[in-house]
Design an enzyme around this catalytic site. Structure first.
Site, PDB file in Angstrom:
ATOM      1  N   ASP A   1      11.472   6.026 -11.461  1.00  0.00           N
ATOM      2  CA  ASP A   1      11.574   5.724 -10.027  1.00  0.00           C
ATOM      3  C   ASP A   1      12.384   4.449  -9.837  1.00  0.00           C
ATOM      4  OD1 ASP A   1      11.189   5.851  -7.276  1.00  0.00           O
ATOM      5  OD2 ASP A   1       9.147   5.033  -7.336  1.00  0.00           O
TER       6      ASP A   1
ATOM      7  N   LYS B   1      -3.159  -3.524  -9.675  1.00  0.00           N
ATOM      8  CA  LYS B   1      -2.770  -2.221  -9.139  1.00  0.00           C
ATOM      9  C   LYS B   1      -4.001  -1.334  -9.130  1.00  0.00           C
ATOM     10  CE  LYS B   1       1.260   0.693  -9.328  1.00  0.00           C
ATOM     11  NZ  LYS B   1       2.545   0.911  -9.975  1.00  0.00           N
TER      12      LYS B   1
ATOM     13  N   GLN C   1       0.860  -1.166   0.000  1.00  0.00           N
ATOM     14  CA  GLN C   1       0.000   0.000   0.000  1.00  0.00           C
ATOM     15  C   GLN C   1       0.898   1.217   0.000  1.00  0.00           C
ATOM     16  OE1 GLN C   1      -1.507   1.476   3.562  1.00  0.00           O
ATOM     17  NE2 GLN C   1      -1.957   3.205   2.222  1.00  0.00           N
ATOM     18  N   GLY C   2       0.874   1.956  -1.106  1.00  0.00           N
ATOM     19  CA  GLY C   2       1.720   3.141  -1.203  1.00  0.00           C
ATOM     20  C   GLY C   2       0.889   4.399  -1.220  1.00  0.00           C
ATOM     21  N   ALA C   3       1.558   5.523  -1.468  1.00  0.00           N
ATOM     22  CA  ALA C   3       0.866   6.803  -1.471  1.00  0.00           C
ATOM     23  C   ALA C   3      -0.143   6.869  -2.621  1.00  0.00           C
ATOM     24  CB  ALA C   3       1.882   7.941  -1.591  1.00  0.00           C
ATOM     25  N   GLU C   4       0.244   6.277  -3.753  1.00  0.00           N
ATOM     26  CA  GLU C   4      -0.604   6.411  -4.939  1.00  0.00           C
ATOM     27  C   GLU C   4      -1.648   5.314  -5.081  1.00  0.00           C
ATOM     28  OE1 GLU C   4      -0.971   8.832  -7.212  1.00  0.00           O
ATOM     29  OE2 GLU C   4       0.320   9.968  -5.868  1.00  0.00           O
ATOM     30  N   GLY C   5      -1.358   4.167  -4.516  1.00  0.00           N
ATOM     31  CA  GLY C   5      -2.312   3.087  -4.713  1.00  0.00           C
ATOM     32  C   GLY C   5      -1.978   1.834  -3.947  1.00  0.00           C
ATOM     33  N   ARG C   6      -2.740   0.799  -4.261  1.00  0.00           N
ATOM     34  CA  ARG C   6      -2.556  -0.482  -3.582  1.00  0.00           C
ATOM     35  C   ARG C   6      -2.270  -1.567  -4.602  1.00  0.00           C
ATOM     36  NH1 ARG C   6      -8.259  -0.286  -1.239  1.00  0.00           N
ATOM     37  NH2 ARG C   6      -8.277   1.957  -0.922  1.00  0.00           N
ATOM     38  N   LEU C   7      -1.579  -2.596  -4.125  1.00  0.00           N
ATOM     39  CA  LEU C   7      -1.224  -3.697  -4.990  1.00  0.00           C
ATOM     40  C   LEU C   7      -1.790  -4.973  -4.375  1.00  0.00           C
ATOM     41  CD1 LEU C   7       0.789  -5.989  -6.145  1.00  0.00           C
ATOM     42  CD2 LEU C   7       0.588  -3.976  -7.602  1.00  0.00           C
TER      43      LEU C   7
HETATM   44  N1  LIG Z   1       3.655  -7.655 -11.092  1.00  0.00           N
HETATM   45  C1  LIG Z   1       3.981  -7.875  -9.818  1.00  0.00           C
HETATM   46  N2  LIG Z   1       4.187  -9.117  -9.361  1.00  0.00           N
HETATM   47  C2  LIG Z   1       4.516  -9.341  -8.063  1.00  0.00           C
HETATM   48  N3  LIG Z   1       4.638  -8.377  -7.147  1.00  0.00           N
HETATM   49  C3  LIG Z   1       4.456  -7.109  -7.524  1.00  0.00           C
HETATM   50  C4  LIG Z   1       4.123  -6.783  -8.875  1.00  0.00           C
HETATM   51  N4  LIG Z   1       3.979  -5.444  -8.976  1.00  0.00           N
HETATM   52  C5  LIG Z   1       4.232  -4.969  -7.741  1.00  0.00           C
HETATM   53  N5  LIG Z   1       4.529  -5.945  -6.869  1.00  0.00           N
HETATM   54  C6  LIG Z   1       4.837  -5.786  -5.426  1.00  0.00           C
HETATM   55  O1  LIG Z   1       4.097  -4.703  -4.913  1.00  0.00           O
HETATM   56  C7  LIG Z   1       4.957  -3.658  -4.485  1.00  0.00           C
HETATM   57  C8  LIG Z   1       4.345  -2.304  -4.862  1.00  0.00           C
HETATM   58  O2  LIG Z   1       4.117  -2.227  -6.243  1.00  0.00           O
HETATM   59  P1  LIG Z   1       4.593  -0.978  -7.102  1.00  0.00           P
HETATM   60  O3  LIG Z   1       4.188  -1.191  -8.510  1.00  0.00           O
HETATM   61  O4  LIG Z   1       6.048  -0.754  -6.847  1.00  0.00           O
HETATM   62  O5  LIG Z   1       3.695   0.207  -6.501  1.00  0.00           O
HETATM   63  P2  LIG Z   1       4.040   1.475  -5.616  1.00  0.00           P
HETATM   64  O6  LIG Z   1       3.742   2.649  -6.499  1.00  0.00           O
HETATM   65  O7  LIG Z   1       3.109   1.364  -4.457  1.00  0.00           O
HETATM   66  O8  LIG Z   1       5.491   1.399  -5.211  1.00  0.00           O
HETATM   67  C9  LIG Z   1       6.293  -3.942  -5.161  1.00  0.00           C
HETATM   68  O9  LIG Z   1       7.389  -3.442  -4.432  1.00  0.00           O
HETATM   69  C10 LIG Z   1       6.304  -5.450  -5.222  1.00  0.00           C
HETATM   70  O10 LIG Z   1       6.727  -6.017  -3.999  1.00  0.00           O
HETATM   71 MG   LIG Z   2       7.220   0.785  -6.018  1.00  0.00          MG
END
Ligand SMILES: Nc1ncnc2c1ncn2[C@@H]1O[C@H](COP(=O)(O)OP(=O)(O)O)[C@@H](O)[C@H]1O
Ligand SMILES: [Mg+2]
Lengths: 208, 270
Positions: free
Chosen positions: B162, B50, B29-35
């Protein structure tokens, strides 16, 4: 019965998806004419199997069409035509029908997709005592399809689909010729997997 | 950034409220969104979703437009990279209006984590060259793979925006490659093994300016130095491999000197 019911991830329980594959269809022109006439009994996505790469690709298009249906962002008249255009990487709807729909005098093998979902709720002004319309059962659909599609039903497996796939055509449709990523792959099966990956991506990006 | 469980339960995006074989798992969970980790089409196809929720402090129309544009931009960059053979996850589906993008799930851990496992708990000023320090090959190899991935990215005209070791995954090689080395050494070696996959293209842009590429490298260099101070001296291997992978690298590295200089001046001015 060769009509398969498919549970797709993240599709509301109210929506049902059926698929089938018919080989050597002799009345493709008739089926196409029913679509053009907007015959309500023929609400199907009829897809030329030679333009299909895999089951996953087909289901990705079905999922996209369902997403648009639920969001209220259909770009065509109904969810079935939306399945057809969802196979296309471009916004040109007429071209999508030409490439993925039935082509008069040419289409042999046909992939069918049928989506069943409850009609939107009647507005309060309508007679609320009217019985809710009953949705067709899987048997109903199969009865209608098997009677009207003159061809041999086979399972919609990757193996069966691959017998119909016209790869040179798909390479052109999805702009896969001369791609660096494909040039690096020597194994044929791996190449097909990579092409499927790129195709699904291009479909997802349609309209961007 | 935080990868631990959030203190509050977030409302799921609409798409994740519909039935699936396994419940969605909030990965980050970051500033811009959730994964989220979830599935695409079938239960056997894991994917990363995402999601960019709407921001209540922004004007709703502007917010919707921004979210949509960002998701579309990220998807386009991923498509471009995949077609050019840059190691990134493929796009599976998206609904820009709904604020989500589904992509290929990348197995493994962020590069940051792999490097930290390798470095272990040794104190920073440990001057005694022990066996591990003597053979840094696995870590150097990883630096090379990072440089190669970034070189491939820049070759296609994409700027990541980034670059950090959190925005790269280490996808384990099939069968692992600790080759008979067992115990702690084997584990460490395994921790820095795997293919480097670039992720998080939320700030990516398309550019063919050396200056932009140099800034991309500079961001990585700084992030690397602050995240992994004990491996900072190995960063030169990243640049070496970058040169091998990308034929216009020399002029980018030249620009990098200027960018570093400006960076130093700025930090001196405070
Ligand atoms: N395609 C993916 N497969 C597996 N893990 C992912 C994937 N994309 C992101 N993640 C996990 O989620 C975290 C956050 O995703 P990210 O795209 O970096 O978003 P944010 O903008 O929040 O940093 C990553 O550091 C990674 O651990
Ligand atoms: Mg990231």
């Amino acid at each position: 019965m060769s009509l398969e019911t498919i549970q797709i991830e993240h599709v509301p329980a109210t929506h049902r998806v059926h698929v089938a594959l018919f080989r050597d269809v002799s009345n493709a022109d008739f089926l196409q004419s029913q679509l053009l006439a907007r015959n309500a009994d023929f609400e199907y996505a009829f897809i030329d199997a030679s333009s299909v790469a895999s089951r996953l690709q087909l289901l990705s298009a079905v999922y996209r069409a369902l997403t648009n249906l639920i969001d209220g962002t259909l770009q065509t008249n109904n969810v079935h035509s939306e399945v057809v255009i969802s196979l296309s990487p471009s916004n040109n709807i007429a071209e999508a029908y030409r490439r993925w729909g039935i082509t008069l005098g040419k289409t042999k093998d046909i992939v069918v997709a049928k989506i069943i979902y409850p009609p939107s709720l009647p507005s309060p002004s309508e007679d609320s005592t009217a019985p809710a319309p009953t949705l067709p059962t899987t048997e109903d659909i199969w009865a209608h399809l098997s009677e009207n599609v003159k061809g041999t039903p086979v399972p919609l497996s990757d193996e069966q689909i691959s017998k119909s796939t016209d790869w040179p055509k798909l390479r052109k449709y999805y702009a896969l010729n001369g791609l660096p990523v494909l040039a690096k792959i020597t194994d044929e099966a791996a190449k097909v997997k990579e092409m499927e990956r790129l195709i699904i991506m291009r479909m997802a990006l349609r309209g961007l | 950034m935080a990868t631990h469980a959030p203190p509050v339960e977030f409302a799921l995006p609409q798409v994740l409220t519909y039935p699936a074989s396994t419940p969605p798992f909030l990965v980050a969970q970051g500033a811009e969104g959730r994964l989220y980790k979830t599935t695409h089409i079938t239960s056997s196809r894991p994917c990363a979703l995402k999601y960019r929720p709407s921001k209540s402090y922004r004007h709703p129309i502007l917010d919707a437009r921004l979210t949509k544009a960002r998701i579309q931009a990220e998807a386009k960059v991923l498509d471009r990279c995949c077609r050019e053979g840059v190691p990134v996850p493929a796009v599976y589906a998206l609904d820009a209006g709904g604020g989500w993008l589904m992509m290929e799930w990348v197995d493994g851990v962020p590069v940051r984590q792999g490097i930290n496992v390798w470095l272990g708990e040794r104190p920073e000023d440990d001057a005694v060259p022990d066996a591990e320090v003597a053979d840094e090959t696995p870590l150097v190899d990883l630096m090379n793979r990072i440089g190669e991935a970034v070189g491939a990215l820049h070759r296609t005209g994409v700027i990541h925006g980034d670059l950090t070791t959190s925005n790269m995954m280490l996808r384990p090689w099939a069968g692992g490659q600790s080759n008979g080395v067992s115990g702690e050494d084997g584990e460490k070696k395994k921790a820095v093994g795997g293919d480097v996959i670039l992720i998080d293209f939320g700030l990516a842009t398309q550019s063919v300016a050396d200056e932009d590429r140099a800034v991309d490298l500079y961001v990585l260099e700084r992030a690397f130095a602050s995240t992994h101070p004990r491996a900072e001296r190995l960063f030169t291997h990243v640049l070496e491999a970058y040169k091998q992978a990308y034929k216009k690298a020399p002029s980018v590295i030249h620009k990098l000197e200027d960018v570093r200089m400006r960076g130093r001046k700025k930090s001196m001015l405070g």
